[in-house]
Scaffold this motif. Structure first.
Motif, PDB file in Angstrom:
ATOM      1  N   MET A  16       0.815  -1.213   0.000  1.00 46.91           N
ATOM      2  CA  MET A  16       0.000   0.000   0.000  1.00 46.91           C
ATOM      3  C   MET A  16       0.849   1.264   0.000  1.00 46.91           C
ATOM      4  SD  MET A  16      -3.164  -0.761  -0.330  1.00 46.91           S
ATOM      5  CE  MET A  16      -4.082   0.668   0.304  1.00 46.91           C
ATOM      6  N   VAL A  17       1.980   1.243   0.706  1.00 50.87           N
ATOM      7  CA  VAL A  17       2.827   2.431   0.704  1.00 50.87           C
ATOM      8  C   VAL A  17       3.541   2.563  -0.643  1.00 50.87           C
ATOM      9  CG1 VAL A  17       5.088   1.612   1.582  1.00 50.87           C
ATOM     10  CG2 VAL A  17       4.205   3.826   2.297  1.00 50.87           C
ATOM     11  N   LEU A  18       3.905   1.445  -1.262  1.00 48.41           N
ATOM     12  CA  LEU A  18       4.497   1.501  -2.601  1.00 48.41           C
ATOM     13  C   LEU A  18       3.506   2.074  -3.601  1.00 48.41           C
ATOM     14  CD1 LEU A  18       6.296  -1.963  -2.626  1.00 48.41           C
ATOM     15  CD2 LEU A  18       7.440   0.246  -2.936  1.00 48.41           C
ATOM     16  N   LEU A  19       2.254   1.667  -3.500  1.00 50.87           N
ATOM     17  CA  LEU A  19       1.241   2.151  -4.435  1.00 50.87           C
ATOM     18  C   LEU A  19       0.852   3.596  -4.149  1.00 50.87           C
ATOM     19  CD1 LEU A  19      -0.181   0.867  -6.841  1.00 50.87           C
ATOM     20  CD2 LEU A  19      -2.104   0.325  -5.337  1.00 50.87           C
ATOM     21  N   ALA A  61       5.024   0.151   7.147  1.00 49.81           N
ATOM     22  CA  ALA A  61       6.013   0.334   6.081  1.00 49.81           C
ATOM     23  C   ALA A  61       6.146   1.809   5.740  1.00 49.81           C
ATOM     24  CB  ALA A  61       5.622  -0.457   4.836  1.00 49.81           C
ATOM     25  N   ALA A  62       7.333   2.179   5.265  1.00 47.52           N
ATOM     26  CA  ALA A  62       7.614   3.543   4.819  1.00 47.52           C
ATOM     27  C   ALA A  62       8.302   3.480   3.464  1.00 47.52           C
ATOM     28  CB  ALA A  62       8.489   4.280   5.839  1.00 47.52           C
ATOM     29  N   PRO A  63       8.093   4.497   2.607  1.00 48.38           N
ATOM     30  CA  PRO A  63       8.627   4.427   1.245  1.00 48.38           C
ATOM     31  C   PRO A  63      10.042   4.977   1.118  1.00 48.38           C
ATOM     32  CG  PRO A  63       7.287   6.388   1.472  1.00 48.38           C
ATOM     33  CD  PRO A  63       7.229   5.677   2.812  1.00 48.38           C
ATOM     34  N   VAL A  64      10.804   4.349   0.228  1.00 52.14           N
ATOM     35  CA  VAL A  64      12.090   4.885  -0.232  1.00 52.14           C
ATOM     36  C   VAL A  64      11.779   5.643  -1.514  1.00 52.14           C
ATOM     37  CG1 VAL A  64      14.379   4.309  -1.115  1.00 52.14           C
ATOM     38  CG2 VAL A  64      13.395   3.001   0.782  1.00 52.14           C
ATOM     39  N   LEU A  65      12.086   6.934  -1.550  1.00 48.74           N
ATOM     40  CA  LEU A  65      11.630   7.796  -2.638  1.00 48.74           C
ATOM     41  C   LEU A  65      12.768   8.238  -3.551  1.00 48.74           C
ATOM     42  CD1 LEU A  65       9.262  10.103  -0.545  1.00 48.74           C
ATOM     43  CD2 LEU A  65       8.646   8.039  -1.829  1.00 48.74           C
ATOM     44  N   ASP A  66      12.426   8.404  -4.832  1.00 52.42           N
ATOM     45  CA  ASP A  66      13.389   8.992  -5.766  1.00 52.42           C
ATOM     46  C   ASP A  66      13.235  10.506  -5.758  1.00 52.42           C
ATOM     47  OD1 ASP A  66      11.133   9.600  -7.279  1.00 52.42           O
ATOM     48  OD2 ASP A  66      11.480   8.031  -8.764  1.00 52.42           O
ATOM     49  N   ALA A 108      14.610   5.652   8.787  1.00 50.64           N
ATOM     50  CA  ALA A 108      15.443   4.755   7.985  1.00 50.64           C
ATOM     51  C   ALA A 108      15.159   4.926   6.496  1.00 50.64           C
ATOM     52  CB  ALA A 108      15.198   3.313   8.406  1.00 50.64           C
ATOM     53  N   ALA A 109      13.888   5.020   6.134  1.00 53.50           N
ATOM     54  CA  ALA A 109      13.527   5.169   4.722  1.00 53.50           C
ATOM     55  C   ALA A 109      14.063   6.476   4.149  1.00 53.50           C
ATOM     56  CB  ALA A 109      12.009   5.105   4.565  1.00 53.50           C
TER      57      ALA A 109
END
Length: 247
Positions: free
Chosen positions: A143-146, A199-204, A234-235
């Motif tokens: 869900m966090v990726l989406l 969960a947490a996102p790693v972002l570009d 961390a993310a």
């Protein structure tokens, strides 16, 4: 590449053989492989022999399993290798701090693909395992990726899974918007009714999710606020390192 009488390409048939194996069933007989790959038994025996000759599968008595050469080749994939190397120190810190299994995942073909997982003795039940796949709308990582994916990715996923996501989340777009606003995702008991996933996102640089860091804790734990802060910290660290290397 040579085709079979049914029109299948040789590569297609070999891929179906390799995809017959699962984490739950890592060893299969050739007859089982033939059935799963929808191949005649004689064809399956011949192709398994060819794959074994190249080290892609290994025979063990009457069974067959995937060979180490696949692992070797997969670990040369620079995109996932670099991402795992950048994220690993942060996963290790989370693992030590939270004393729970921690994992790194990406969105791939409408599923959550697990790239790395660090285990912890006595930790909560966690169904993620390396190279395994999990459903997107039933996991906090998915869900966090989406939620942080480009709009066309969100729309495409919703169009393909509209009924399933509506049954679970109701107003799916609103749920994704809330996750984006909060900066992390958490859900109780979607895959196991005794746990909570976060969960947490790693972002570009464009603010889109490249990956997600996730953890599973016992349901009802009062540690969730601290877990969410640790995950986001961390993310952000992985995002910063990734962007510094040019995404």
């Amino acid at each position: 590449m040579a085709n079979s009488r049914s029109g299948d390409k040789l590569l297609d048939r070999m891929v179906r053989i390799l995809e017959s194996f699962t984490a739950e069933e890592p060893r299969l007989t050739v007859a089982e492989i033939a059935a799963r790959a929808q191949l005649p038994a004689a064809t399956a025996y011949r192709l398994v022999d060819d794959l074994a000759g190249q080290g892609f599968v290994v025979r063990e008595g009457g069974a067959v399993r995937l060979g180490m050469r696949l692992w070797e080749l997969a670990n040369r994939a620079s995109a996932t290798r670099d991402l795992r190397q950048l994220a690993l120190p942060y996963l290790e810190d989370l693992n030590q701090l939270l004393r729970q299994h921690t994992q790194l995942s990406v969105l791939h073909e409408d599923e959550v693909l697990i790239l790395e997982r660090l285990s912890r003795p006595g930790a909560a039940v966690n169904q993620a395992h390396v190279a395994g796949r999990l459903p997107v709308h039933q996991t906090s990582m998915g869900m966090v990726l989406l939620a942080f994916a480009p709009a066309h990715v969100q729309s495409g996923y919703l169009s393909r899974h509209e009924r399933a996501v509506a049954d679970l989340h109701g107003d799916f777009r609103r749920t994704l918007a809330e996750i984006r606003h909060r900066g992390w995702a958490t859900f109780d008991g979607f895959l196991d009714d005794t746990t909570t996933g976060a969960a947490a996102p790693v972002l570009d640089r464009a603010g889109h999710a490249v990956a997600a860091l996730g953890v599973v804790i016992p349901r009802g734990s009062d540690a969730l606020p601290a877990v969410s802060m640790a995950l986001m910290t961390a993310a952000r660290g992985v995002s910063r390192d990734l962007q510094a290397r040019g995404d």
